[in-house]
Write a protein that holds these residues in place. Structure first.
Motif, mmCIF file in Angstrom:
data_model
loop_
_atom_site.group_PDB
_atom_site.id
_atom_site.type_symbol
_atom_site.label_atom_id
_atom_site.label_comp_id
_atom_site.label_asym_id
_atom_site.label_seq_id
_atom_site.Cartn_x
_atom_site.Cartn_y
_atom_site.Cartn_z
ATOM 1 N N PHE A 137 -2.879 -5.737 6.154
ATOM 2 C CA PHE A 137 -3.309 -4.412 5.727
ATOM 3 C C PHE A 137 -4.804 -4.209 5.957
ATOM 4 O O PHE A 137 -5.609 -5.084 5.671
ATOM 5 C CB PHE A 137 -3.013 -4.214 4.238
ATOM 6 N N LEU B 262 -9.568 8.519 4.303
ATOM 7 C CA LEU B 262 -9.516 7.136 4.759
ATOM 8 C C LEU B 262 -8.351 6.956 5.727
ATOM 9 O O LEU B 262 -7.461 7.802 5.842
ATOM 10 C CB LEU B 262 -9.393 6.176 3.574
ATOM 11 N N ILE C 210 0.861 -1.184 0.000
ATOM 12 C CA ILE C 210 0.000 0.000 0.000
ATOM 13 C C ILE C 210 0.894 1.230 0.000
ATOM 14 O O ILE C 210 1.662 1.421 0.931
ATOM 15 C CB ILE C 210 -0.913 0.017 1.232
ATOM 16 N N ILE D 225 0.939 5.067 0.321
ATOM 17 C CA ILE D 225 0.062 6.171 0.705
ATOM 18 C C ILE D 225 0.277 7.376 -0.204
ATOM 19 O O ILE D 225 -0.541 8.268 -0.288
ATOM 20 C CB ILE D 225 0.296 6.539 2.175
ATOM 21 N N ARG E 178 -5.415 4.218 6.572
ATOM 22 C CA ARG E 178 -4.702 3.043 6.112
ATOM 23 C C ARG E 178 -3.825 2.532 7.244
ATOM 24 O O ARG E 178 -3.010 3.281 7.791
ATOM 25 C CB ARG E 178 -3.861 3.381 4.878
ATOM 26 N N SER E 179 -3.986 1.257 7.556
ATOM 27 C CA SER E 179 -3.279 0.675 8.693
ATOM 28 C C SER E 179 -2.394 -0.479 8.242
ATOM 29 O O SER E 179 -2.820 -1.327 7.452
ATOM 30 C CB SER E 179 -4.275 0.187 9.756
ATOM 31 N N ASP F 78 -7.922 10.330 -0.828
ATOM 32 C CA ASP F 78 -7.881 9.861 -2.202
ATOM 33 C C ASP F 78 -8.919 10.628 -3.016
ATOM 34 O O ASP F 78 -10.019 10.916 -2.529
ATOM 35 C CB ASP F 78 -8.168 8.359 -2.249
ATOM 36 N N THR G 150 -7.812 -1.042 5.456
ATOM 37 C CA THR G 150 -8.193 0.300 5.025
ATOM 38 C C THR G 150 -9.614 0.592 5.475
ATOM 39 O O THR G 150 -10.517 -0.191 5.215
ATOM 40 C CB THR G 150 -8.088 0.451 3.498
ATOM 41 N N SER H 184 -1.135 3.456 11.707
ATOM 42 C CA SER H 184 -2.354 3.932 11.061
ATOM 43 C C SER H 184 -2.107 5.346 10.554
ATOM 44 O O SER H 184 -1.637 6.207 11.310
ATOM 45 C CB SER H 184 -3.536 3.912 12.031
#
Length: 716
Positions: free
Chosen positions: A535, A468, A11, A13, A470-471, A462, A537, A457
């Motif tokens: 992952f 959002l 992922i 970012i 993302r972790s 986006d 999200t 996190s």
């Protein structure tokens, strides 16, 4: 919640190239005792002794005390004084502007000196009291909170996630203060009088109906029937809200039972009655007795504060005489209202007295009340004695009363009133089932260490999906149990629960899944040596403060691992300068990104999740800038960037502020930037925080600065 594959997934970012800065070399930076033990061999009670000025009295010996259990003097077998005074630091604190706050210092359990819950009783507070409480809580976070304090600001109307608010991070505490609102359905109304009736009454049928009101039943004449029904309804509502308040305190005390440090609850409330028409309200008294015993066993001192402050007893324009007396200035009317006011303070006084705390009433200074509580927490005595075994026989006595006397003149002593005849071992029920163990891990502010988890996190925005979270969850592979299969595969199965908490514990997103990971021998070796990344999200529809908590259980051993992280999701629609979360990754000596070899997962994924780098490594950091103001002529922003390094809350390095170079490939709405740092040998192993600061030269003065930070570790 959407989950992604465990393997071959990265992922990013940030989707565009990083704007490099010159690599920087960072220079060399310049168990509290248990309380209230109750077992068949020892009773240990914490005692607070103060002088006439309210200061902690020191230097007392066992000969200065006397303990009576159920009226019988007990020989004192042990005494110690526990000091919680904060040491005076010789290092000047870092000075930061409000726009650029210093990063929070992450505490370990052994570093916690005080655990404090500031509990706002929004189930029963008036609009005015809420306003006073919010002002006092902001002052506490700004001025009174100490570096080794673990603090929670909780509302009595909060849910299961309320216990997740214990933190040392002032950002999270500020967010909690801002979410405190007046509850129009609460019992507080106005400070002394309910608002004048408009000819209708509301009916409440049960606890389940507490958050709903029925349609007006009828228009009533201003007569005795209306007054009687309104009084009965008011008493019933107050009764329900009082029990609800005590239930909320009970829940918080249970959550604090396993936390470290000297533990205290500061309850800010408009009070509650323990008597109805001169007779004890048994439901409220039973709840108080149970809460007192639980608090004493958990070592939690309860301080109470009447948020209404000093009051007068005459009516005003919005007050309702309540059928007591139509002349607001008669002695009879004022006397009845005065008695009602004092009656609601009795519950606050009882709860504080029985748990060794202080009831602060008839004062308009909530901030001074908090200061009194903090000063009272600077030290206490632990007294121990050997109990009679008969006290643990429920047939003999249900509650054992304690009286502690201090023999020196001029001193005041406060202590816990007693305990039920049950040992701590019998009273405490340890979690037994896998579900109970996972729940216990979810409600602890500290990570569980049976399985090593590391959570990162990050906030991002986006263009298509909006804001959002993302972790990256790094799982230590060797902590899991792998079973060999006949075909050369190795498998492990684990349960994972991830909860995203909103303000004051509301769960906004969750996942509960059982996962199976299969690997062959060569891949298994990599997983055990380096771990792997899971992952997650989470789309965020509403700006605010959030906390992600993840708990993992190994199916074979039932071992538990947990991790949590606080994250703020800003409102980009306000057009204020904002930064995404920060991604950290190692880079090779030639400054190119590490090449992904034939692996289960690339090392760059693990870097972003673990944030652990060996001394001597080069590290790239990257983030995005949103809402930068653009020049009307060139349609380009004008930004400067700076980064700083902190250790234990102290600034150890500050880079120069530099202009951000903008390329044509950049999206002006989502500008990607970053830099490099060299974790050289001069940077000692330990935990650090990287802070980035961006200034917008085109923005208005009060919106021209944005900051973000992330913690990382240097290892040997």
């Amino acid at each position: 919640m959407k989950l992604f594959s465990l393997t071959f997934l990265f992922i990013a970012i940030l989707q565009t190239a990083i704007v490099s800065q010159t690599p920087q070399t960072i220079p060399t930076p310049s168990k509290d005792d248990e309380v209230v033990i109750i077992n068949t061999n020892l009773i240990q009670v914490d005692v607070t002794v103060t002088d006439k000025d309210g200061k902690i009295a020191k230097g007392l010996t066992a000969n200065d005390f006397e303990i009576l259990e159920n009226g019988n003097t007990q020989p004192i077998t042990g005494l110690s004084f526990v000091s919680l005074a904060q040491p005076i630091s010789s290092v000047n604190p870092v000075k930061t502007s409000p726009a650029v706050p210093a990063p929070a210092v992450k505490l370990r359990p052994e570093q916690v000196r005080r655990t404090i819950s500031l509990l706002v009783d929004d189930l029963g507070m008036s609009f005015q009291s809420i306003a006073f409480a919010k002002s006092a809580l902001k002052k506490f976070v700004d001025e009174q909170m100490q570096p080794n304090d673990l603090v929670a600001i909780i509302r009595t109307s909060g849910g299961i996630g309320a216990l997740q608010q214990f933190t040392e991070d002032k950002r999270q505490l500020y967010a909690a203060v801002e979410k405190i609102k007046w509850n129009p359905l609460a019992g507080g109304g106005n400070p002394l009088f309910a608002a004048r009736q408009t000819g209708t009454i509301e009916s409440i049928k049960s606890n389940d109906d507490l958050s709903r009101t029925s349609k007006p039943s009828a228009l009533l004449d201003d007569n005795a029937v209306q007054s009687t029904e309104a009084d009965e309804l008011k008493e019933y509502r107050e009764d329900l809200f009082a029990v609800g308040t005590l239930g909320a305190i009970n829940y918080v005390v249970k959550g604090m039972r396993e936390l470290p440090g000297r533990k205290a609850i500061f309850l800010i409330s408009d009070g509650f009655n323990i008597f109805t028409e001169g007779q004890p309200n048994q439901r409220i008294l039973d709840a108080l007795h149970a809460l007192t015993d639980l608090s004493n066993r958990a070592g939690v001192v309860v301080y109470t504060m009447d948020a209404r402050g000093l009051s007068v007893y005459e009516q005003d324009a919005v007050s309702d005489a309540g059928g007591l007396n139509r002349d607001p200035f008669t002695a009879n009317g004022q006397g009845i209202r005065k008695n009602r006011f004092f009656e609601t303070q009795q519950g606050l006084q009882y709860l504080a007295r029985e748990t060794g705390g202080i009831a602060l009433i008839n004062t308009n200074q909530i901030s001074q009340g908090i200061e009194t509580m903090l000063n009272d927490q600077k030290g206490y005595y632990l007294l121990g004695y050997e109990p009679d075994e008969k006290i643990f026989d429920p047939r003999q006595r249900r509650f054992n009363e304690l009286v502690v006397k201090v023999k020196r003149p001029g001193l005041n002593v406060r202590y816990r009133s007693g305990f039920f005849g049950v040992t701590d071992a019998d009273a405490r029920t340890a979690p037994k089932t896998p579900e109970q163990k996972m729940l216990a891990a979810l409600t602890s502010p500290f990570a569980n260490g049976e399985i090593d988890l590391n959570l990162t996190s990050l906030f991002a925005n986006d263009q298509k999906r909006g804001s959002l979270m993302r972790s990256f969850v790094h799982i230590k592979g060797k902590d899991l149990t792998f079973t060999e299969e006949k075909d050369g595969w190795y498998t492990t199965t684990f349960d994972i629960v991830a909860l995203t908490f909103g303000d004051n514990g509301v769960v906004v997103d969750s996942v509960d899944k059982s996962e199976t990971l299969r690997a062959r021998a060569e891949s298994l070796q990599e997983i055990k040596e380096k771990g792997f990344v899971y992952f997650i999200t989470v789309p965020i529809k509403k700006p605010g403060a959030y906390q992600m908590r993840v708990v993992l259980r190994d199916s074979a051993t039932s071992h538990i691992g947990s991790a949590s992280q606080f994250i703020e999701v800003p409102n980009l629609k306000k057009n204020r300068l904002t930064l995404s979360g920060i991604v950290l990754q190692r880079i090779e000596a030639d400054h190119s990104t590490i090449k992904d070899r034939e692996q289960v997962q690339p090392d760059t994924d693990r870097d972003s999740a673990l944030r652990q780098f060996q001394s001597g490594a080069n590290v790239l950091f990257a983030f995005a800038v949103y809402n930068a103001k653009l020049d009307k002529a060139t349609n380009q922003p004008r930004l400067t960037t700076q980064f700083k390094i902190f250790r234990s809350g102290k600034e150890v390095f500050a880079g120069a502020e530099k202009a951000l170079a903008i390329t044509e490939q950049m999206d002006p709405e989502r500008i990607t930037t970053g830099g490099r740092i060299r974790v050289g040998g001069v940077l000692q192993p330990g935990e650090y925080v990287l802070q980035v600061i961006v200034r917008d030269m085109f923005a208005k003065e009060n919106r021209d600065v944005a900051t973000q930070w992330i913690d990382f570790a240097v290892v040997k």
